[in-house]
Scaffold this active site. Structure first.
Site, PDB file in Angstrom:
ATOM      1  CG  HIS A 112      -0.952   1.300  -4.557  1.00  0.00           C
ATOM      2  ND1 HIS A 112      -1.254   1.084  -5.810  1.00  0.00           N
ATOM      3  CD2 HIS A 112      -1.417  -0.252  -3.989  1.00  0.00           C
ATOM      4  CE1 HIS A 112      -1.601   0.010  -6.002  1.00  0.00           C
ATOM      5  NE2 HIS A 112      -1.687  -0.985  -5.150  1.00  0.00           N
ATOM      6  CD  GLU A 168      -2.556  -1.368  -0.137  1.00  0.00           C
ATOM      7  OE1 GLU A 168      -2.663  -0.585  -1.041  1.00  0.00           O
ATOM      8  OE2 GLU A 168      -3.066  -2.406  -0.408  1.00  0.00           O
TER       9      GLU A 168
HETATM   10 ZN   LIG Z   1      -2.317  -2.906  -5.012  1.00  0.00          ZN
END
Ligand SMILES: [Zn+2]
Length: 190
Positions: A153, A150
């Site tokens: 990202h 995450e």
């Molecule tokens: Zn992802």
């Protein structure tokens, strides 16, 4: 509110998230949308880029995932990760171990694609909280992997950035299908 999940290769997935300043009602509502969307898609994590917003906010919930255990430490002491779920990451700063472990990973922005990705075995996390404080912990297992995935990202990085050029060639067709919004072809398990 359940939002549409942005799929590869929408440009927002490559956008570096802006750091969050004050915790405004808009930020709180973004977090609610992330939780609603992640739960609806049955994911264990979701970053704001995946619903089209380039900010450093992500959510994680590994509750109930028994087959892939998670580990968590606070001030160096092991704790039950489920007691700290769901987790909100705001402007997270990570410190990783050099030792890596390879594990299966999927991504809600790459429907049906799973890859073996090497990730740090343990990660130290410093994140802001909704109350304006700071929360520090260490994570390993599935939780560690989710934090790393995450946080990638939030900086415009994707799990396909961690595979070799050869593996990348192998999944070229799959990526083309995802781009076109088509299901990826079935391939025999290796
Ligand atoms: Zn992802």
């Amino acid at each position: 509110m359940i939002k549409e999940i942005v799929h590869y290769d929408a440009p927002v997935l490559r956008a570096k998230g802006k750091e969050v300043g004050a915790i405004t009602p808009a930020i709180k509502s973004l977090i609610e949308d992330l939780f609603d969307t992640m739960r609806h898609a049955r994911g264990v994590g979701l970053a704001s880029q995946q619903i089209g917003v380039a900010l450093q906010v992500a959510v994680i919930d590994i509750t109930g995932v028994k087959e892939r255990p998670s580990k968590m430490w606070i001030a160096g002491k092991p704790v039950d990760p489920e007691a700290f779920m769901p987790l909100i990451l705001i402007n997270p700063v990570l410190k990783t171990t050099k030792t890596k472990v390879v594990g299966h990973e999927g991504c809600l922005s790459f429907p049906s694609l799973t890859l073996d990705i090497p990730r740090a075995q343990r990660v130290g996390v410093k994140t802001r909280t909704l109350e304006g404080g700071v929360f520090e912990f260490d994570a390993g297992g599935l939780l560690g992997r989710a934090v790393l995935h995450e946080t990638d990202h939030l900086h415009g990085r994707l799990f396909i950035d961690h595979i070799s050029a050869e593996e990348r060639r192998e999944i070229r067709e799959d990526l083309e299908c995802i781009k076109r919004g088509e299901p990826i072809p079935e391939r025999p398990e290796k």
